[in-house]
Design a protein around this motif. Structure first.
Motif, PDB file in Angstrom:
ATOM      1  N   ARG A 186       0.842  -1.077   0.007  1.00  5.62           N
ATOM      2  CA  ARG A 186       0.034   0.002   0.049  1.00  5.62           C
ATOM      3  C   ARG A 186       0.827   1.199  -0.123  1.00  5.62           C
ATOM      4  NH1 ARG A 186      -2.199  -4.032   2.971  1.00  5.62           N
ATOM      5  NH2 ARG A 186      -4.076  -4.569   2.699  1.00  5.62           N
ATOM      6  N   ASN A 187       0.355   2.440  -0.221  1.00  6.96           N
ATOM      7  CA  ASN A 187       0.928   3.690  -0.318  1.00  6.96           C
ATOM      8  C   ASN A 187       1.459   3.959   1.367  1.00  6.96           C
ATOM      9  OD1 ASN A 187      -1.946   4.334   0.013  1.00  6.96           O
ATOM     10  ND2 ASN A 187      -1.291   6.205   0.387  1.00  6.96           N
ATOM     11  N   PRO A 188       2.685   4.578   1.475  1.00  6.54           N
ATOM     12  CA  PRO A 188       2.848   4.900   2.708  1.00  6.54           C
ATOM     13  C   PRO A 188       2.250   5.556   3.554  1.00  6.54           C
ATOM     14  CG  PRO A 188       4.275   5.949   1.214  1.00  6.54           C
ATOM     15  CD  PRO A 188       3.498   5.194   0.316  1.00  6.54           C
ATOM     16  N   GLY A 189       1.197   6.620   3.070  1.00  2.00           N
ATOM     17  CA  GLY A 189       0.389   7.335   3.630  1.00  2.00           C
ATOM     18  C   GLY A 189      -0.931   6.870   4.136  1.00  2.00           C
ATOM     19  N   SER A 190      -0.963   5.456   3.955  1.00  2.00           N
ATOM     20  CA  SER A 190      -2.352   4.654   4.155  1.00  2.00           C
ATOM     21  C   SER A 190      -2.612   4.682   5.397  1.00  2.00           C
ATOM     22  CB  SER A 190      -2.047   3.171   3.815  1.00  2.00           C
ATOM     23  OG  SER A 190      -2.897   2.109   4.304  1.00  2.00           O
ATOM     24  N   ASN A 191      -3.779   4.836   5.853  1.00  2.00           N
ATOM     25  CA  ASN A 191      -4.279   4.639   7.221  1.00  2.00           C
ATOM     26  C   ASN A 191      -4.252   3.258   7.883  1.00  2.00           C
ATOM     27  OD1 ASN A 191      -4.940   7.634   7.369  1.00  2.00           O
ATOM     28  ND2 ASN A 191      -6.751   7.106   6.245  1.00  2.00           N
ATOM     29  N   GLY A 192      -3.759   2.393   7.280  1.00  2.00           N
ATOM     30  CA  GLY A 192      -3.513   0.741   7.848  1.00  2.00           C
ATOM     31  C   GLY A 192      -4.918   0.221   7.408  1.00  2.00           C
ATOM     32  N   TRP A 193      -4.846  -0.831   8.260  1.00  2.00           N
ATOM     33  CA  TRP A 193      -6.189  -1.916   7.825  1.00  2.00           C
ATOM     34  C   TRP A 193      -6.176  -2.757   9.053  1.00  2.00           C
ATOM     35  CZ3 TRP A 193      -1.131  -2.157   5.765  1.00  2.00           C
ATOM     36  CH2 TRP A 193      -0.359  -3.119   6.094  1.00  2.00           C
ATOM     37  N   GLY A 194      -7.323  -3.285   9.194  1.00  2.00           N
ATOM     38  CA  GLY A 194      -7.682  -4.225  10.376  1.00  2.00           C
ATOM     39  C   GLY A 194      -8.052  -3.598  11.624  1.00  2.00           C
ATOM     40  N   ALA A 195      -8.160  -4.030  12.677  1.00  2.00           N
ATOM     41  CA  ALA A 195      -8.659  -3.634  14.011  1.00  2.00           C
ATOM     42  C   ALA A 195      -7.990  -2.412  14.289  1.00  2.00           C
ATOM     43  CB  ALA A 195      -8.456  -4.627  14.868  1.00  2.00           C
ATOM     44  N   GLU A 196      -8.342  -1.366  15.179  1.00  2.00           N
ATOM     45  CA  GLU A 196      -7.674  -0.235  15.691  1.00  2.00           C
ATOM     46  C   GLU A 196      -7.307  -0.606  16.960  1.00  2.00           C
ATOM     47  OE1 GLU A 196     -10.875   2.498  15.637  1.00  2.00           O
ATOM     48  OE2 GLU A 196     -10.792   3.207  13.471  1.00  2.00           O
ATOM     49  N   ASP A 197      -6.075   0.227  17.332  1.00  2.00           N
ATOM     50  CA  ASP A 197      -5.655   0.154  18.625  1.00  2.00           C
ATOM     51  C   ASP A 197      -6.677   0.837  19.575  1.00  2.00           C
ATOM     52  OD1 ASP A 197      -4.765   2.807  18.220  1.00  2.00           O
ATOM     53  OD2 ASP A 197      -2.649   2.126  17.941  1.00  2.00           O
ATOM     54  N   ALA A 198      -6.065   1.068  20.911  1.00  2.00           N
ATOM     55  CA  ALA A 198      -6.695   1.786  21.562  1.00  2.00           C
ATOM     56  C   ALA A 198      -6.760   3.533  21.446  1.00  2.00           C
ATOM     57  CB  ALA A 198      -6.145   1.866  23.182  1.00  2.00           C
ATOM     58  N   GLU A 199      -5.915   3.999  20.820  1.00  2.00           N
ATOM     59  CA  GLU A 199      -5.925   5.310  20.290  1.00  2.00           C
ATOM     60  C   GLU A 199      -6.687   5.611  18.958  1.00  2.00           C
ATOM     61  OE1 GLU A 199      -3.215   3.644  21.103  1.00  2.00           O
ATOM     62  OE2 GLU A 199      -3.036   4.373  23.297  1.00  2.00           O
TER      63      GLU A 199
END
Length: 407
Positions: free
Chosen positions: A177-190
């Motif tokens: 993915r592009n490096p500025g991606s917001n990620g994927w999967g479950a979110e952490d506590a933040e």
């Protein structure tokens, strides 16, 4: 007109490193080291990341490190999990190689199996070993990077390691993915998703709250034939690689090491160079980026530039840098994906037109436009009054801005 504080161009260039494996004796790292050294010098990096082992001074590997030191290239040494290693061993090794810049705890113990197991037990083992590395680093006066982990649970298992390390150590991969991606999967506590920069910084806050962080591994797999999900074409790698480094710097990482310099049998496709040492487009792009932003002048305190960017959407990113001669260098790009790593298909990125307005004290002079081959085209950037017009894409653009009346 609002002003923006610049960072030092030299500090950005100094933040860039590359992973090597000089002890892989069946690869060009060892068999063609003169060409490896030449490639590193051509690339323009001042830091590598490699492994520690107590070789004798007569070893070709030690002599290679000595040549790196003579060329002004320093090394972050990863210390493997060997319980017979003592701080004194490392302290005696440092003056032989002459390029030791930092020490690092054993690599990815939670999955590698190199710390007498995996998972929580291996995390506990590396934490118990960390005082050996820390004692050597303290005696030598070099930073000590903590252990790198791949699993979220490992950070909680390790806990606060502030007393045994000085720098957080993260391995950030984006899965094509592009490096500025917001990620994927479950979110952490933040509320941040896995593999975004913010998610990794949340993990660093567990092991080293308040400590600086480095990315000691990041990169992409760009094989010659693109058929496998989560790999990408070399042309996309040429776009994503400079952006990874720029975003790492903007997120406050002191150094970012690309994995790795050359394609080799244990990590095919990751190299900036092919196995025959020919450059991939990402190598060319990085070389041109570092060359364009290099600054050999004396140390100075960067200033602030009054300017306004008009147009562009939320994907328009920029980094403002200054060189010691008083010139400003504005790096611009659209942080958008140009490749779908799941379907292994391209994504069209629509360029955006923007305006750059300066006050009368500064003027744009040159526009450096990068392309998908990593090459850069220079052209004069004329102004209409106090404004200049540019078209920005997912390939980076660098605008050189100079005082109208330099001292």
């Amino acid at each position: 007109m609002p002003s923006e504080q610049a960072s030092s161009a030299a500090s950005f260039v100094g933040s860039v490193g590359v992973v090597t494996h000089l002890s892989y004796t069946d690869t060009p790292y060892y068999t063609q080291f003169p060409q490896i050294l030449s490639a590193l010098e051509s690339l323009g990096v001042h830091s590598i990341r490699d492994g520690y082992y107590p070789w004798p001074e007569s070893s070709p590997i030690v002599q290679a490190h000595q040549q790196l030191a003579a060329a002004g290239i320093k090394c972050d040494y990863v210390v493997p999990y060997v319980l017979t290693t003592t701080p004194e061993d490392i302290e005696q090794f440092a003056p032989m190689v002459r390029d030791m810049d930092s020490l690092e705890a054993p690599n990815e113990c939670d999955i590698s199996g190199e710390c007498n197991g995996t998972g929580a037990g291996a995390v506990d083992n590396v934490v118990a070993f960390l005082p050996t590395v820390y004692a050597a680093g303290k005696a030598l006066g070099v930073p000590v990077l903590g252990p790198s982990f791949t699993e979220q649970a490992s950070y909680s298992e390790a806990g606060n390691l502030d007393r045994e390390m000085t720098v957080n150590n993260l391995h950030i991969y984006f899965g094509g993915r592009n490096p500025g991606s917001n990620g994927w999967g479950a979110e952490d506590a933040e509320g941040n998703s896995y593999s975004s920069f913010s998610w990794w910084l949340d993990q660093a806050a567990i092991d080293g709250p308040g400590a600086p962080s480095e990315i000691t591994e990041t990169g992409y797999i760009a094989p010659s034939a693109i058929t496998t999900p989560f790999t990408l074409p070399e042309s996309v790698e040429a776009s994503y690689t400079p952006r990874t480094l720029l975003l790492g710097y903007m997120h406050g990482f002191e150094k970012t090491f690309l994995y790795e310099l050359i394609d080799e049998v244990s990590s095919p496709g990751y190299g900036l160079l092919n196995g025959d040492l020919s450059p991939k487009p990402a190598f060319t792009a990085l070389k041109n980026l570092l060359s364009t932003l290099s600054d050999t002048g004396a140390a100075f305190t960067p200033g602030a530039l009054p300017y306004v960017i008009s147009g562009g959407d939320s994907n328009l990113n920029h980094l403002l840098l200054e060189k010691s001669d008083g010139s400003y260098w504005l790096v611009l790009w659209l942080e958008e994906p140009s490749w779908n790593p799941v379907t292994v298909t391209p994504i069209a990125v629509t360029p955006e037109n923007i305006g750059l307005e300066l006050n009368g004290a500064y003027v744009t002079t040159m526009d450096y436009q990068f392309d998908s081959s990593g090459n850069v085209t220079e052209k004069n950037l004329t102004m209409n009054g106090y404004s200049a017009s540019l078209t920005i894409s997912d390939q980076i653009t660098i605008v050189e801005i100079n005082p109208t009346n330099p001292n």
